[in-house]
Design a protein around this motif. Structure first.
Motif, PDB file in Angstrom:
ATOM      1  N   GLN A  29     -17.206  -2.307  59.424  1.00  0.00           N
ATOM      2  CA  GLN A  29     -16.664  -0.945  59.351  1.00  0.00           C
ATOM      3  C   GLN A  29     -15.140  -0.939  59.225  1.00  0.00           C
ATOM      4  N   GLY A  30     -14.537  -2.141  59.304  1.00  0.00           N
ATOM      5  CA  GLY A  30     -13.071  -2.220  59.229  1.00  0.00           C
ATOM      6  C   GLY A  30     -12.407  -1.666  60.481  1.00  0.00           C
ATOM      7  N   MET A  31     -13.062  -1.850  61.620  1.00  0.00           N
ATOM      8  CA  MET A  31     -12.549  -1.331  62.887  1.00  0.00           C
ATOM      9  C   MET A  31     -12.396  -2.482  63.875  1.00  0.00           C
ATOM     10  N   THR A  32     -11.650  -2.212  64.925  1.00  0.00           N
ATOM     11  CA  THR A  32     -11.609  -3.181  66.012  1.00  0.00           C
ATOM     12  C   THR A  32     -12.846  -2.978  66.873  1.00  0.00           C
ATOM     13  N   GLN A  33     -13.210  -3.997  67.614  1.00  0.00           N
ATOM     14  CA  GLN A  33     -14.341  -3.874  68.528  1.00  0.00           C
ATOM     15  C   GLN A  33     -14.044  -2.810  69.581  1.00  0.00           C
ATOM     16  N   TYR A  34     -12.811  -2.767  70.029  1.00  0.00           N
ATOM     17  CA  TYR A  34     -12.397  -1.780  71.023  1.00  0.00           C
ATOM     18  C   TYR A  34     -12.636  -0.360  70.501  1.00  0.00           C
ATOM     19  N   ALA A  35     -12.191  -0.076  69.272  1.00  0.00           N
ATOM     20  CA  ALA A  35     -12.322   1.273  68.697  1.00  0.00           C
ATOM     21  C   ALA A  35     -13.786   1.642  68.512  1.00  0.00           C
ATOM     22  N   LEU A  36     -14.577   0.705  67.983  1.00  0.00           N
ATOM     23  CA  LEU A  36     -15.991   0.997  67.755  1.00  0.00           C
ATOM     24  C   LEU A  36     -16.726   1.205  69.080  1.00  0.00           C
ATOM     25  N   ALA A  37     -16.503   0.324  70.038  1.00  0.00           N
ATOM     26  CA  ALA A  37     -17.164   0.461  71.341  1.00  0.00           C
ATOM     27  C   ALA A  37     -16.778   1.777  72.002  1.00  0.00           C
ATOM     28  N   ASN A  38     -15.512   2.135  71.902  1.00  0.00           N
ATOM     29  CA  ASN A  38     -15.039   3.391  72.494  1.00  0.00           C
ATOM     30  C   ASN A  38     -15.739   4.592  71.860  1.00  0.00           C
ATOM     31  N   GLN A  39     -15.861   4.604  70.536  1.00  0.00           N
ATOM     32  CA  GLN A  39     -16.506   5.728  69.844  1.00  0.00           C
ATOM     33  C   GLN A  39     -17.994   5.807  70.182  1.00  0.00           C
ATOM     34  N   ILE A  40     -18.662   4.660  70.171  1.00  0.00           N
ATOM     35  CA  ILE A  40     -20.095   4.638  70.475  1.00  0.00           C
ATOM     36  C   ILE A  40     -20.349   5.114  71.900  1.00  0.00           C
ATOM     37  N   LEU A  41     -19.601   4.590  72.851  1.00  0.00           N
ATOM     38  CA  LEU A  41     -19.785   4.982  74.249  1.00  0.00           C
ATOM     39  C   LEU A  41     -19.433   6.453  74.467  1.00  0.00           C
ATOM     40  N   SER A  42     -18.367   6.919  73.840  1.00  0.00           N
ATOM     41  CA  SER A  42     -17.961   8.314  73.988  1.00  0.00           C
ATOM     42  C   SER A  42     -19.038   9.260  73.449  1.00  0.00           C
ATOM     43  N   LEU A  43     -19.554   8.952  72.259  1.00  0.00           N
ATOM     44  CA  LEU A  43     -20.603   9.777  71.663  1.00  0.00           C
ATOM     45  C   LEU A  43     -21.872   9.748  72.523  1.00  0.00           C
ATOM     46  N   GLY A  44     -22.289   8.563  72.935  1.00  0.00           N
ATOM     47  CA  GLY A  44     -23.477   8.434  73.771  1.00  0.00           C
ATOM     48  C   GLY A  44     -23.336   9.192  75.073  1.00  0.00           C
ATOM     49  N   LEU A  45     -22.194   9.084  75.713  1.00  0.00           N
ATOM     50  CA  LEU A  45     -21.968   9.788  76.976  1.00  0.00           C
ATOM     51  C   LEU A  45     -21.944  11.306  76.771  1.00  0.00           C
ATOM     52  N   ASP A  46     -21.346  11.773  75.656  1.00  0.00           N
ATOM     53  CA  ASP A  46     -21.360  13.207  75.345  1.00  0.00           C
ATOM     54  C   ASP A  46     -22.794  13.718  75.244  1.00  0.00           C
ATOM     55  N   LEU A  47     -23.656  12.983  74.527  1.00  0.00           N
ATOM     56  CA  LEU A  47     -25.045  13.405  74.347  1.00  0.00           C
ATOM     57  C   LEU A  47     -25.811  13.399  75.671  1.00  0.00           C
ATOM     58  N   ILE A  48     -25.588  12.380  76.483  1.00  0.00           N
ATOM     59  CA  ILE A  48     -26.252  12.319  77.791  1.00  0.00           C
ATOM     60  C   ILE A  48     -25.785  13.469  78.682  1.00  0.00           C
ATOM     61  N   GLU A  49     -24.490  13.784  78.635  1.00  0.00           N
ATOM     62  CA  GLU A  49     -23.975  14.913  79.415  1.00  0.00           C
ATOM     63  C   GLU A  49     -24.556  16.246  78.938  1.00  0.00           C
ATOM     64  N   GLN A  50     -24.973  16.319  77.672  1.00  0.00           N
ATOM     65  CA  GLN A  50     -25.605  17.533  77.141  1.00  0.00           C
ATOM     66  C   GLN A  50     -27.082  17.614  77.531  1.00  0.00           C
ATOM     67  N   GLY A  51     -27.586  16.571  78.199  1.00  0.00           N
ATOM     68  CA  GLY A  51     -28.954  16.614  78.694  1.00  0.00           C
ATOM     69  C   GLY A  51     -29.943  15.747  77.935  1.00  0.00           C
ATOM     70  N   TYR A  52     -29.484  15.021  76.915  1.00  0.00           N
ATOM     71  CA  TYR A  52     -30.389  14.148  76.171  1.00  0.00           C
ATOM     72  C   TYR A  52     -30.605  12.850  76.942  1.00  0.00           C
ATOM     73  N   THR A  53     -31.825  12.329  76.867  1.00  0.00           N
ATOM     74  CA  THR A  53     -32.092  11.005  77.423  1.00  0.00           C
ATOM     75  C   THR A  53     -31.845   9.981  76.313  1.00  0.00           C
ATOM     76  N   LEU A  54     -31.777   8.716  76.678  1.00  0.00           N
ATOM     77  CA  LEU A  54     -31.586   7.675  75.665  1.00  0.00           C
ATOM     78  C   LEU A  54     -32.740   7.677  74.663  1.00  0.00           C
ATOM     79  N   GLN A  55     -33.962   7.880  75.147  1.00  0.00           N
ATOM     80  CA  GLN A  55     -35.122   7.920  74.252  1.00  0.00           C
ATOM     81  C   GLN A  55     -35.024   9.102  73.290  1.00  0.00           C
ATOM     82  N   GLN A  56     -34.587  10.254  73.773  1.00  0.00           N
ATOM     83  CA  GLN A  56     -34.432  11.416  72.902  1.00  0.00           C
ATOM     84  C   GLN A  56     -33.365  11.174  71.839  1.00  0.00           C
TER      85      GLN A  56
END
Length: 194
Positions: A29-56
């Motif tokens: 993706q032409g990104m650093t591991q730090y940037a990609l991990a940060n985006q993935i974790l941030s997005l995942g945490l946002d969705l979980i905070e909205q009430g989605y489970t990992l399976q959903q």
């Protein structure tokens, strides 16, 4: 005067496999591991905070992929119903063929991607939220398929077209329709494995 501010960083542990995948994807993706991990974790945490489970989250992503691969286009329910009803009055055979082909195409997709109708049934809760129906329930196992919908169309013609798609879908997957009830807004189909 130039000042550098050091961002707060915290190390987290992940399995070797995850770290290797992260490195490979970040590079691709032409990104650093730090940037990609940060985006993935941030997005995942946002969705979980909205009430989605990992399976959903997995299932919603899979459903989105299915919709793209099947080239599904969102159309207002009443408009689609009117188009179907008008075409059905002009030429019911053309409507039946078109919807039957759509049912067969969906069955082929289910076989290729999911392997069985039982595996694909995990998407039903998400489909029920986007189809113009008040109730959309599917119960299936290796021997029986039952679908009950309420509010699935405004006209008899649109319900008949949907029924044709469901019948061809089931036939392609090796089920024989034993019961089919249609009325404006109502579709119930029961089928048994051949």
């Amino acid at each position: 005067m130039c000042m550098s501010v050091k961002k707060d960083r915290v190390n987290i542990a992940v399995s070797r496999d995850v770290a290797e995948r992260l490195a490979r994807i970040a590079e691709g993706q032409g990104m650093t591991q730090y940037a990609l991990a940060n985006q993935i974790l941030s997005l995942g945490l946002d969705l979980i905070e909205q009430g989605y489970t990992l399976q959903q989250i997995r299932e919603v992503a899979l459903f989105f992929r299915v919709m793209i691969e099947l080239e599904s286009v969102p159309i207002p329910g009443r408009l689609l119903d009117k188009l179907i009803a008008d075409m059905y009055k002009a030429n019911p055979e053309v409507v039946h063929r078109a919807w039957c082909e759509a049912g067969k195409m969906l069955a082929s997709y289910v076989k290729a991607v999911f392997g069985s109708i039982e595996a694909a049934a995990s998407l039903v809760p998400y489909i029920s939220k986007i189809v113009p129906a008040k109730r959309f329930e599917v119960k299936t196992d290796s021997k029986e398929f039952v679908m009950e919908t309420l509010g699935v169309g405004y006209s008899t013609e649109s319900v008949e077209a949907t029924a044709k798609a469901v019948h061809c879908f089931l036939d392609e997957l090796g089920y024989e329709v034993k019961e089919s009830i249609t009325a404006p807004g109502i579709l119930k189909v029961k089928a048994l494995k051949k």
